[in-house]
Write a protein that holds these residues in place. Structure first.
Motif, mmCIF file in Angstrom:
data_model
loop_
_atom_site.group_PDB
_atom_site.id
_atom_site.type_symbol
_atom_site.label_atom_id
_atom_site.label_comp_id
_atom_site.label_asym_id
_atom_site.label_seq_id
_atom_site.Cartn_x
_atom_site.Cartn_y
_atom_site.Cartn_z
ATOM 1 N N GLY A 280 9.252 -51.026 -7.204
ATOM 2 C CA GLY A 280 10.235 -50.544 -8.167
ATOM 3 C C GLY A 280 10.831 -49.220 -7.745
ATOM 4 O O GLY A 280 10.446 -48.626 -6.734
ATOM 5 N N ASP A 281 11.777 -48.743 -8.562
ATOM 6 C CA ASP A 281 12.533 -47.535 -8.213
ATOM 7 C C ASP A 281 11.988 -46.279 -8.875
ATOM 8 O O ASP A 281 12.614 -45.215 -8.834
ATOM 9 C CB ASP A 281 14.006 -47.702 -8.580
ATOM 10 C CG ASP A 281 14.212 -48.007 -10.063
ATOM 11 O OD1 ASP A 281 13.235 -47.901 -10.841
ATOM 12 O OD2 ASP A 281 15.343 -48.334 -10.442
ATOM 13 N N GLY A 282 10.826 -46.366 -9.501
ATOM 14 C CA GLY A 282 10.269 -45.220 -10.186
ATOM 15 C C GLY A 282 10.559 -45.221 -11.675
ATOM 16 O O GLY A 282 9.854 -44.578 -12.454
ATOM 17 N N ARG A 283 11.597 -45.938 -12.073
ATOM 18 C CA ARG A 283 11.934 -46.066 -13.501
ATOM 19 C C ARG A 283 11.575 -47.452 -14.029
ATOM 20 O O ARG A 283 11.195 -47.585 -15.185
ATOM 21 C CB ARG A 283 13.428 -45.802 -13.727
ATOM 22 C CG ARG A 283 13.874 -44.405 -13.346
ATOM 23 C CD ARG A 283 15.338 -44.175 -13.680
ATOM 24 N NE ARG A 283 16.209 -45.158 -13.036
ATOM 25 C CZ ARG A 283 16.670 -45.048 -11.804
ATOM 26 N NH1 ARG A 283 16.327 -44.004 -11.056
ATOM 27 N NH2 ARG A 283 17.469 -45.959 -11.281
ATOM 28 N N HIS A 284 11.697 -48.442 -13.176
ATOM 29 C CA HIS A 284 11.429 -49.817 -13.590
ATOM 30 C C HIS A 284 10.519 -50.487 -12.562
ATOM 31 O O HIS A 284 10.684 -50.306 -11.353
ATOM 32 C CB HIS A 284 12.733 -50.614 -13.718
ATOM 33 C CG HIS A 284 13.714 -50.004 -14.665
ATOM 34 N ND1 HIS A 284 14.735 -49.177 -14.246
ATOM 35 C CD2 HIS A 284 13.814 -50.101 -16.013
ATOM 36 C CE1 HIS A 284 15.444 -48.801 -15.289
ATOM 37 N NE2 HIS A 284 14.906 -49.335 -16.376
ATOM 38 N N ASP A 332 -1.581 -45.711 -17.272
ATOM 39 C CA ASP A 332 -2.445 -44.522 -17.322
ATOM 40 C C ASP A 332 -3.438 -44.605 -18.481
ATOM 41 O O ASP A 332 -3.676 -43.630 -19.193
ATOM 42 C CB ASP A 332 -1.597 -43.253 -17.431
ATOM 43 C CG ASP A 332 -2.382 -41.998 -17.056
ATOM 44 O OD1 ASP A 332 -3.465 -42.142 -16.447
ATOM 45 O OD2 ASP A 332 -1.927 -40.894 -17.386
ATOM 46 N N ASN A 333 -4.042 -45.772 -18.645
ATOM 47 C CA ASN A 333 -4.986 -46.013 -19.745
ATOM 48 C C ASN A 333 -6.347 -46.339 -19.142
ATOM 49 O O ASN A 333 -6.564 -47.435 -18.620
ATOM 50 C CB ASN A 333 -4.493 -47.161 -20.623
ATOM 51 C CG ASN A 333 -5.348 -47.364 -21.858
ATOM 52 O OD1 ASN A 333 -6.504 -46.948 -21.905
ATOM 53 N ND2 ASN A 333 -4.786 -48.013 -22.866
ATOM 54 N N ARG A 334 -7.275 -45.390 -19.243
ATOM 55 C CA ARG A 334 -8.577 -45.546 -18.610
ATOM 56 C C ARG A 334 -9.531 -46.452 -19.381
ATOM 57 O O ARG A 334 -10.669 -46.654 -18.954
ATOM 58 C CB ARG A 334 -9.210 -44.177 -18.382
ATOM 59 C CG ARG A 334 -8.610 -43.392 -17.235
ATOM 60 C CD ARG A 334 -9.327 -42.063 -17.023
ATOM 61 N NE ARG A 334 -8.949 -41.420 -15.766
ATOM 62 C CZ ARG A 334 -7.902 -40.613 -15.609
ATOM 63 N NH1 ARG A 334 -7.115 -40.346 -16.671
ATOM 64 N NH2 ARG A 334 -7.640 -40.067 -14.442
ATOM 65 N N SER A 335 -9.106 -46.987 -20.497
ATOM 66 C CA SER A 335 -9.952 -47.952 -21.201
ATOM 67 C C SER A 335 -9.732 -49.369 -20.696
ATOM 68 O O SER A 335 -10.498 -50.274 -21.037
ATOM 69 C CB SER A 335 -9.701 -47.882 -22.712
ATOM 70 O OG SER A 335 -8.420 -48.397 -23.050
ATOM 71 N N CYS A 336 -8.687 -49.570 -19.890
ATOM 72 C CA CYS A 336 -8.330 -50.902 -19.391
ATOM 73 C C CYS A 336 -8.980 -51.180 -18.036
ATOM 74 O O CYS A 336 -9.270 -50.261 -17.263
ATOM 75 C CB CYS A 336 -6.816 -51.020 -19.241
ATOM 76 S SG CYS A 336 -5.895 -50.905 -20.793
ATOM 77 N N GLY A 342 1.374 -43.705 -11.110
ATOM 78 C CA GLY A 342 2.381 -43.363 -10.123
ATOM 79 C C GLY A 342 3.695 -44.082 -10.367
ATOM 80 O O GLY A 342 3.844 -44.910 -11.265
ATOM 81 N N GLY A 343 4.656 -43.740 -9.544
ATOM 82 C CA GLY A 343 5.978 -44.350 -9.624
ATOM 83 C C GLY A 343 6.683 -44.242 -8.287
ATOM 84 O O GLY A 343 6.349 -43.376 -7.463
ATOM 85 N N GLY A 344 7.651 -45.124 -8.035
ATOM 86 C CA GLY A 344 8.349 -45.113 -6.763
ATOM 87 C C GLY A 344 7.386 -45.348 -5.619
ATOM 88 O O GLY A 344 6.585 -46.289 -5.645
ATOM 89 N N PRO A 345 7.383 -44.460 -4.602
ATOM 90 C CA PRO A 345 6.489 -44.669 -3.452
ATOM 91 C C PRO A 345 5.003 -44.532 -3.794
ATOM 92 O O PRO A 345 4.162 -44.992 -3.029
ATOM 93 C CB PRO A 345 6.925 -43.581 -2.465
ATOM 94 C CG PRO A 345 7.616 -42.558 -3.298
ATOM 95 C CD PRO A 345 8.264 -43.299 -4.416
#
Length: 453
Positions: A280-284, A332-336, A342-345
């Motif tokens: 993805g592009d960091g947004r999607h 970013d949910n540590r219960s899962c 992160g995003g993009g690269p």
């Protein structure tokens, strides 16, 4: 061949160091079913003159023993009926590293091959290489990082054995999560491990304290999946050896006591073989990324055995423990079980199921193979879980090794990804572990039954 950096040696450099006396011992090692380094130490000159060109051999029982190194029946590849023959250790010259904590010593890792034949299908490194090749076949490369936690004790391994591994004194006696003071207490050990790992060609990030008493983590920069697995296996052995040199003992076992267990969170991402961003592009998120996540999520029960391979592994999974119980993904949910970060690269999926006892090659192979399966079959990603996964009522990962063994053995997906030989082999490994556990009389039984029953 694995990727290299300036601190790894090539074969010519190793031979030159042998000639000048800077290296006089070469360890040739592979990683076994349990994730341990096994192999031989060679005198440097013999390695240069003979082994460098021809490799070496070892008994194929090394992939069909239990943790105690006992030969056990039931494995197709190795038995008394087949005579316990040899297999070839094929050197990988991209893995030559100096082991600075051992005098004048270098190590080279290897693949396993049948005498006069093809690769040993049951070898963990081969299993991961096959999934790596599957990714390359569709124009993708896999990058990974593993986060290993361990607990340090102020005792030698020999004394810990004599004490039955009970009532050991941890190197920190309170929760030191992120504590600078807490890590300073054992910084001589942590610093020695970090610097030795760096000298051995690993890209060290840093160290931090964790929650259990005496618990720490040393992190490394991500790399291609095979390099990450190779480094992981060497690091675990190296850390134990250096701890012993400091008069201490450390353990990576998944659950040492009733407090927090040792995890091995695995971060995995894909890029194009040309380095292009595909998540993805960091947004999607890209559709490919969603299919990849869906594949890992949808096969968590199928592959739990490779993420949690021992009876003790399942003691780690407890509500509110930061070890997952629920098959869910979240941002970013540590219960899962799966946490997207992160995003993009830097976009990647973190698998929080594996513990410190996981074999890195098998866990990475399962995760990568499952993700590629999701891409191939265009699996739809279920809705994100927002909130507390422990209270969600969603399906859970297997609660015991026996349950995970059944899921793995009966999984058509696991067999389609790894092949029947591999599934049958590691199913039998679980059977061996279960038989040993079922026959053991535990401290819990003695305390409850010796007098009162």
């Amino acid at each position: 061949m694995t990727s290299s950096n300036s601190r790894l040696l090539d074969l010519d450099d190793l031979c030159q160091r042998i000639d000048t006396g800077h290296i006089d011992t070469v360890i040739v090692a592979f990683t076994d079913m349990q994730g341990r380094l096994q192999g031989k130490r060679f005198h440097g000159r013999y390695f240069r003159d003979i082994v460098a060109d021809h490799g070496t051999e070892g008994c194929n029982y090394l992939l069909s023993v239990d943790v105690e190194m006992n030969t056990v029946g039931g494995y197709a590849m190795s038995s008394w009926d087949t005579g316990y023959g040899d297999m070839e250790f094929v050197l990988d010259p991209g893995t030559i590293r100096v082991l600075a904590h051992l005098p004048h010593t270098a190590m080279i890792q290897c693949d396993l091959r049948q005498l006069g034949g093809g690769a040993v299908a049951q070898s963990p490194r081969t299993i991961l290489q096959q999934q790596q090749e599957r990714a390359r076949g569709v124009g993708l490369q896999a990058l990974a990082g593993t986060e290993l936690e361990f607990i340090v004790f102020d005792t030698t391994y020999e004394q810990a054995w004599n004490d039955g591994y009970r009532d050991l004194t941890p190197s920190n006696q309170y929760n030191i999560d992120y504590s600078i003071l807490g890590t300073t207490r054992i910084e001589p050990l942590l610093r020695d491990i970090r610097n030795t790992a760096y000298a051995a060609g690993m890209n060290v990030e840093g160290a931090k304290g964790e929650c259990n008493l005496g618990q720490h983590e040393i992190g490394f920069l991500y790399d291609d999946v095979l390099t990450t697995a190779d480094n992981h296996a060497v690091y675990k052995t190296m850390a134990k050896e250096i701890a012993a040199q400091h008069g201490k003992a450390l353990t990576f076992m998944a659950k040492y006591n009733e407090r927090e267990g040792n995890s091995c969170h695995i971060h995995l991402s894909l890029r194009g073989t040309d380095g292009s961003i595909v998540f993805g592009d960091g947004r999607h998120r890209s559709q490919l990324y969603e299919h990849f996540i869906a594949g890992i999520l949808g096969t968590l029960r199928d592959f739990t055995l490779l993420y949690a391979p021992n009876v003790n592994s399942y003691k780690r999974f407890a509500t509110g423990s930061f070890a997952p119980t629920t098959i869910a993904w979240g941002t970013d949910n540590r219960s899962c079980a799966l946490r997207l970060v992160g995003g993009g690269p830097s976009a990647r999926v973190e698998n929080r199921v594996p513990g410190g006892d996981a074999n890195p090659y098998l866990a990475l192979a399962a995760m990568l193979g499952a993700g590629l399966y999701g891409i191939e079959h265009e699996l739809e990603l279920e809705p994100e879980l927002v909130g507390n996964a422990y209270d969600s009522g969603l399906p859970t990962i297997p609660a015991t090794l026996r349950d995970a063994r059944a899921e793995f053995n009966e999984s058509e997906v696991a067999r389609s990804i790894l092949g029947d030989e591999v599934v049958d082999h590691y199913t039998h490994m679980a059977d061996v572990e279960l038989r040993a556990f079922d026959a053991a009389v535990t401290d819990w039984e003695l305390r409850r039954s010796f007098e009162r029953m």
